[in-house]
Enzyme design. Sequence first.
Site, mmCIF file in Angstrom:
data_model
loop_
_atom_site.group_PDB
_atom_site.id
_atom_site.type_symbol
_atom_site.label_atom_id
_atom_site.label_comp_id
_atom_site.label_asym_id
_atom_site.label_seq_id
_atom_site.Cartn_x
_atom_site.Cartn_y
_atom_site.Cartn_z
ATOM 1 N N ASP A 297 0.961 -1.205 5.007
ATOM 2 C CA ASP A 297 0.445 0.203 5.774
ATOM 3 C C ASP A 297 -0.803 0.511 5.087
ATOM 4 O O ASP A 297 -0.978 0.983 4.216
ATOM 5 C CB ASP A 297 1.446 1.185 5.611
ATOM 6 N N GLY B 83 1.324 4.240 -1.677
ATOM 7 C CA GLY B 83 0.925 5.572 -1.886
ATOM 8 C C GLY B 83 0.777 6.469 -0.206
ATOM 9 O O GLY B 83 0.571 5.779 0.662
ATOM 10 N N PRO B 84 1.175 7.603 -0.122
ATOM 11 C CA PRO B 84 1.751 8.543 -1.309
ATOM 12 C C PRO B 84 3.386 8.284 -1.619
ATOM 13 O O PRO B 84 3.825 8.895 -2.570
ATOM 14 C CB PRO B 84 1.470 9.834 -0.873
ATOM 15 N N GLY C 121 6.064 7.735 1.168
ATOM 16 C CA GLY C 121 7.219 8.007 2.135
ATOM 17 C C GLY C 121 7.825 6.872 2.517
ATOM 18 O O GLY C 121 9.009 6.721 2.475
ATOM 19 N N LYS C 122 7.154 5.844 2.849
ATOM 20 C CA LYS C 122 7.775 4.648 3.462
ATOM 21 C C LYS C 122 8.382 3.784 2.331
ATOM 22 O O LYS C 122 9.510 3.278 2.340
ATOM 23 C CB LYS C 122 6.749 3.712 4.016
ATOM 24 N N ASP D 148 -4.354 -3.792 -6.919
ATOM 25 C CA ASP D 148 -5.054 -3.860 -5.659
ATOM 26 C C ASP D 148 -4.535 -5.033 -4.873
ATOM 27 O O ASP D 148 -4.444 -6.183 -5.232
ATOM 28 C CB ASP D 148 -6.565 -4.236 -6.040
ATOM 29 N N CYS E 126 0.875 -1.142 -0.011
ATOM 30 C CA CYS E 126 0.122 -0.049 -0.048
ATOM 31 C C CYS E 126 0.998 1.188 0.000
ATOM 32 O O CYS E 126 0.959 1.980 1.139
ATOM 33 C CB CYS E 126 -0.838 0.047 1.095
ATOM 34 N N CYS F 172 -1.803 3.942 10.839
ATOM 35 C CA CYS F 172 -1.525 5.414 11.507
ATOM 36 C C CYS F 172 -2.841 5.489 12.328
ATOM 37 O O CYS F 172 -3.566 6.384 11.950
ATOM 38 C CB CYS F 172 -1.493 6.601 10.363
#
Length: 473
Positions: free
Chosen positions: A357, A291-292, A294-295, A340, A289, A410
Amino acid sequence: MSEQARPRTPKPYRRPKKDPVRILAFEALRAVDERDAYANLVLPPLLKKAREKEGPEKFDGRDAALATELVYGTLRRQGTYDAIIAACIDRPLREVDPPVLDVLALGAHQLLGTRIPSHAAVSASVELARVVLGDGRAKFVNAVLRKIAQDDFDTWVERVAPPYDVDAEDHLAVVHSHPRWVVSALWDSLGGGRAGIEALLEADNERPAVTLVARPGRSTTEELAAAAETEPGSWSPYAVKLAEGGEPGALQAVAEGRAGVQDEGSQLVAIALANAPLDGPDARWLDGCAGPGGKASLLGALAAERGAALLASEKQPHRARLVERALAGNPGPYQVIAADGTRPPWREGVFDRVLMDVPCSGLGALRRRPEARWRRRPSDLDGFAPLQRGLLTEALRSVRVGGVVGYATCSPHLAETRVVVDDVLKKVGGAELIDARPLLPGVPDLGDGPDVQLWPHLHGTDAMYLALIRRTA
């Protein structure tokens, strides 16, 4: 002619004074309310446009700082200000037009949450009302704000919040400006008594530092520190905190994508997964997963140091493009696809490390997106639940035996963290939790494990959750 019979001379019309800072703050609040926009996306382009103007409406650094404080301060304390405003009017709050409420909330924040003198806060708010609402409603704004100005924040809170010993959750909700259901959910997740939950709620209302990540092999914390006023991150070896007022985009490393803005909690999740012990090869990594981005950008850099390749998958094509931008220039092999994660195009058991995430309520990032607390509803969790379970299930199918999956959210809500992990492990089988705490060296207050929950008030990070799971069969 008697004094009483003498006709009155009408007052000359006075054009309202335009205050660019408060008009901009009002426009940002309207966008948040009308379009369900997020302030962190709306405010930067508004500020950029204001800086580019010529003449008296051109912004300087102090103007931008004040506008930012007015917007975020008002959103963070919206629940408390609504309760105070409701106590000063003779009709239900829902019957007041939303633009009027925005002006009143901006005025209340200036009166109760800043050092702006009371007379200046009232005067500036009434002038704003004249510009954006008209003279008639400006009189209403003036009357309400003059009532609010009669007492300070603590006095008002004592008046409008129910006593703690009568209704603890409602008291905390009003005092700390969180919906009651969010207070209840956070309290359940945190455990403990009053001190802990109050510290957490208050931390949600503090302005978070801007944290940068120096992507390994592309930048260093020393480079970032030499380019701007910073201080070292608290936990991540790749983190620095930018001094207040600093602009990340002004740094060359950020502009070139060699560094980026990333909360330390997010960095720690990626680092912990990258350092988790493996049995066997360590060549193929997946961010399911992404997007966007960072990780994914940090994982890609860490993978490159070991000669591993990263596949970054994101369902939404526009977010996949953001991932591509974040990974551009990564020193090692990587691929970005739009797919997906609940119906993956890759074969089972082909990855050594998988990060999932998952989409969630975002209750762990209320410092950065304060408006999210007023948009979310308990029913939203029911919508996320099947997706979170589906993504974790596919992540466990995607990793090889001996490989490791990192499940992250998060959000500290138990329904999005431990409940999901426990449910999926019972259903899938052939997998076990491993202790994530040793993989966050030096970070205190990590609880009993084996999973990890970070907290704003304890760690200065977003409330990130991480469970590390090894495939055993």
